[in-house]
Scaffold this motif. Structure first.
Motif, mmCIF file in Angstrom:
data_model
loop_
_atom_site.group_PDB
_atom_site.id
_atom_site.type_symbol
_atom_site.label_atom_id
_atom_site.label_comp_id
_atom_site.label_asym_id
_atom_site.label_seq_id
_atom_site.Cartn_x
_atom_site.Cartn_y
_atom_site.Cartn_z
ATOM 1 N N UNK A 59 0.748 -1.187 -0.118
ATOM 2 C CA UNK A 59 -0.018 -0.042 -0.019
ATOM 3 C C UNK A 59 0.909 1.368 0.018
ATOM 4 N N UNK A 60 2.003 1.274 0.808
ATOM 5 C CA UNK A 60 2.777 2.449 0.770
ATOM 6 C C UNK A 60 3.406 2.752 -0.473
ATOM 7 N N UNK A 61 3.919 1.495 -1.412
ATOM 8 C CA UNK A 61 4.144 1.598 -2.571
ATOM 9 C C UNK A 61 5.643 2.543 -2.807
ATOM 10 N N UNK A 62 6.556 2.177 -1.600
ATOM 11 C CA UNK A 62 7.916 2.800 -1.751
ATOM 12 C C UNK A 62 8.627 2.452 -3.133
ATOM 13 N N UNK A 63 8.403 1.290 -3.683
ATOM 14 C CA UNK A 63 9.053 1.116 -5.039
ATOM 15 C C UNK A 63 8.859 2.100 -5.952
ATOM 16 N N UNK A 64 7.625 2.410 -6.164
ATOM 17 C CA UNK A 64 6.990 3.320 -7.123
ATOM 18 C C UNK A 64 7.678 4.846 -6.724
ATOM 19 N N UNK A 87 21.097 15.767 -4.949
ATOM 20 C CA UNK A 87 19.569 15.577 -4.823
ATOM 21 C C UNK A 87 19.482 14.176 -3.943
ATOM 22 N N UNK A 88 18.587 14.259 -2.937
ATOM 23 C CA UNK A 88 18.729 12.628 -2.284
ATOM 24 C C UNK A 88 17.235 12.290 -1.965
ATOM 25 N N UNK A 89 16.970 10.993 -1.857
ATOM 26 C CA UNK A 89 15.753 10.664 -1.587
ATOM 27 C C UNK A 89 16.041 10.006 0.050
ATOM 28 N N UNK A 90 15.434 10.611 1.001
ATOM 29 C CA UNK A 90 15.328 10.308 2.285
ATOM 30 C C UNK A 90 14.583 9.290 2.792
ATOM 31 N N UNK A 91 14.617 7.986 3.151
ATOM 32 C CA UNK A 91 13.475 6.860 3.611
ATOM 33 C C UNK A 91 13.684 6.789 4.926
ATOM 34 N N UNK A 92 12.712 7.023 6.033
ATOM 35 C CA UNK A 92 12.844 6.437 7.217
ATOM 36 C C UNK A 92 11.600 5.516 7.183
ATOM 37 N N UNK A 93 12.295 4.181 6.894
ATOM 38 C CA UNK A 93 11.513 3.040 7.015
ATOM 39 C C UNK A 93 12.131 1.748 7.230
ATOM 40 N N UNK A 94 11.510 0.637 7.463
ATOM 41 C CA UNK A 94 12.414 -0.675 7.642
ATOM 42 C C UNK A 94 12.797 -1.181 6.180
ATOM 43 N N UNK A 95 13.895 -1.601 6.207
ATOM 44 C CA UNK A 95 14.432 -1.826 5.105
ATOM 45 C C UNK A 95 14.347 -3.453 4.592
ATOM 46 N N UNK A 96 14.187 -4.343 5.480
ATOM 47 C CA UNK A 96 14.224 -5.709 5.210
ATOM 48 C C UNK A 96 12.807 -6.203 5.212
ATOM 49 N N UNK A 143 4.236 7.805 -2.272
ATOM 50 C CA UNK A 143 3.445 7.372 -3.542
ATOM 51 C C UNK A 143 2.306 6.194 -3.015
ATOM 52 N N UNK A 144 1.975 6.391 -1.732
ATOM 53 C CA UNK A 144 1.006 5.570 -1.055
ATOM 54 C C UNK A 144 -0.364 5.604 -1.791
ATOM 55 N N UNK A 145 -0.807 4.132 -1.809
ATOM 56 C CA UNK A 145 -2.029 3.740 -2.911
ATOM 57 C C UNK A 145 -3.299 4.331 -2.246
ATOM 58 N N UNK A 146 -2.964 4.810 -0.766
ATOM 59 C CA UNK A 146 -4.610 5.232 -0.245
ATOM 60 C C UNK A 146 -4.237 5.424 1.526
ATOM 61 N N UNK A 147 -4.586 6.616 1.927
ATOM 62 C CA UNK A 147 -4.508 6.977 3.478
ATOM 63 C C UNK A 147 -5.754 7.467 3.818
ATOM 64 N N UNK A 148 -6.009 6.756 5.229
ATOM 65 C CA UNK A 148 -6.966 7.578 5.835
ATOM 66 C C UNK A 148 -6.778 8.737 6.470
ATOM 67 N N UNK A 149 -5.576 8.992 6.812
ATOM 68 C CA UNK A 149 -5.078 10.405 7.161
ATOM 69 C C UNK A 149 -3.779 10.950 6.678
#
Length: 276
Positions: A59-64, A87-96, A143-149
């Motif tokens: 749903x979060x679609x990080x690859x896209x 230019x940088x893309x900064x991701x605060x997420x779990x990688x595995x 790039x999330x495919x949908x968020x409630x908030x």
């Protein structure tokens, strides 16, 4: 029937604009970066696209998001080569991957050739550090495919950062006011040919990668030319986030619960009278 809408809230005492030097100092101390490394980053005066969210499902679609950033990076490399290392893309997420529908971020970054233009914060960080990460960024993007908030969106806006979001679900509410994109930029979404049907039989729209890359480039061009549009949208984003401060929203919940308790008491009294 009367309907009362109470939105989510943000703590603007935690998520707030701070001086960039202060933000970099917080980052340096938390991650044990050397001063030389921090200075090297700061000297580049980086254009940072920031995302915060868990890599738990499609749903979060990080690859896209990463694919869109790669296309954007290619545009910068060809048209403005002196900026390609800034230019940088900064991701605060779990990688595995933690489920069958999450992704290996490092592997994907390597395949896309983003090794030198991606910053990954793999572990959760204290709120004051997260606030610093928001503050050193240029724009928030998802790039999330949908968020409630979309709580990170509002946290980022509370630091004065506009957002680039898909035109789906709650995203539009965060970006649009008075019919205009005042707090960021919307990206084409809901391409029916690419709708994903999940195991729960839910259809999620997906973002247009090319349009996303073009929006990133549009923001980048504004950035290298003084950032007037970014500044205007930043002010609007900050004002919007401040309207959602918890001190303004929590009393509405308190009033709602008091009303519900009052109605419940009345119903209980009526039941008691009927039984008598």
């Amino acid at each position: 029937k009367d309907i009362t809408f109470i939105p989510h809230f943000v703590d603007t005492k935690v998520f707030r604009p701070i001086d960039k030097e202060e933000a970099w100092k917080i980052i340096e101390e938390h991650f044990n970066f050397t001063k030389e490394k921090i200075e090297k980053i700061k000297e580049r005066d980086p254009f940072i696209v920031n995302f915060v969210g868990e890599n738990l499902s499609e749903r979060k679609d990080i690859p896209r998001l990463m694919r869109a950033f790669k296309k954007f990076l290619n545009m910068v490399s060809v048209r403005h080569p002196k900026y390609k290392d800034r230019v940088f893309l900064q991701l605060r997420t779990n990688v595995v991957p933690v489920s069958g529908t999450s992704f290996d971020i490092y592997l994907l970054a390597k395949k896309l050739g983003l090794d030198n233009n991606i910053i990954v914060i793999a572990n959760k960080v204290p709120k004051h550090v997260l606030n610093a990460l928001y503050n050193v960024s240029t724009v928030y993007a998802s790039a999330s495919r949908g968020e409630g908030f979309g709580i990170p969106i509002i946290e980022s806006m509370a630091t004065g950062k506009p957002a680039i979001l898909p035109d789906n679900s709650a995203h539009r509410e965060h970006i649009v006011a008075y019919g205009k994109e005042l707090r960021g930029w919307l990206v084409k979404s809901n391409n029916e040919a690419e709708v994903l049907w999940t195991d729960s039989l839910q259809a999620y729209p997906v973002v247009d990668v090319n349009d996303f890359a073009n929006k990133l480039y549009k923001v980048f061009l504004d950035w290298i030319n003084g950032g007037q549009e970014i500044e205007a949208k930043s002010k609007n984003a900050l004002y919007y986030a401040e309207s959602l401060d918890k001190e303004k929203i929590l009393p509405q919940f308190d009033l709602l619960f008091k009303r519900l308790m009052y109605i419940w008491d009345l119903e209980e009294k009526e039941k008691g009278q009927k039984q008598n």
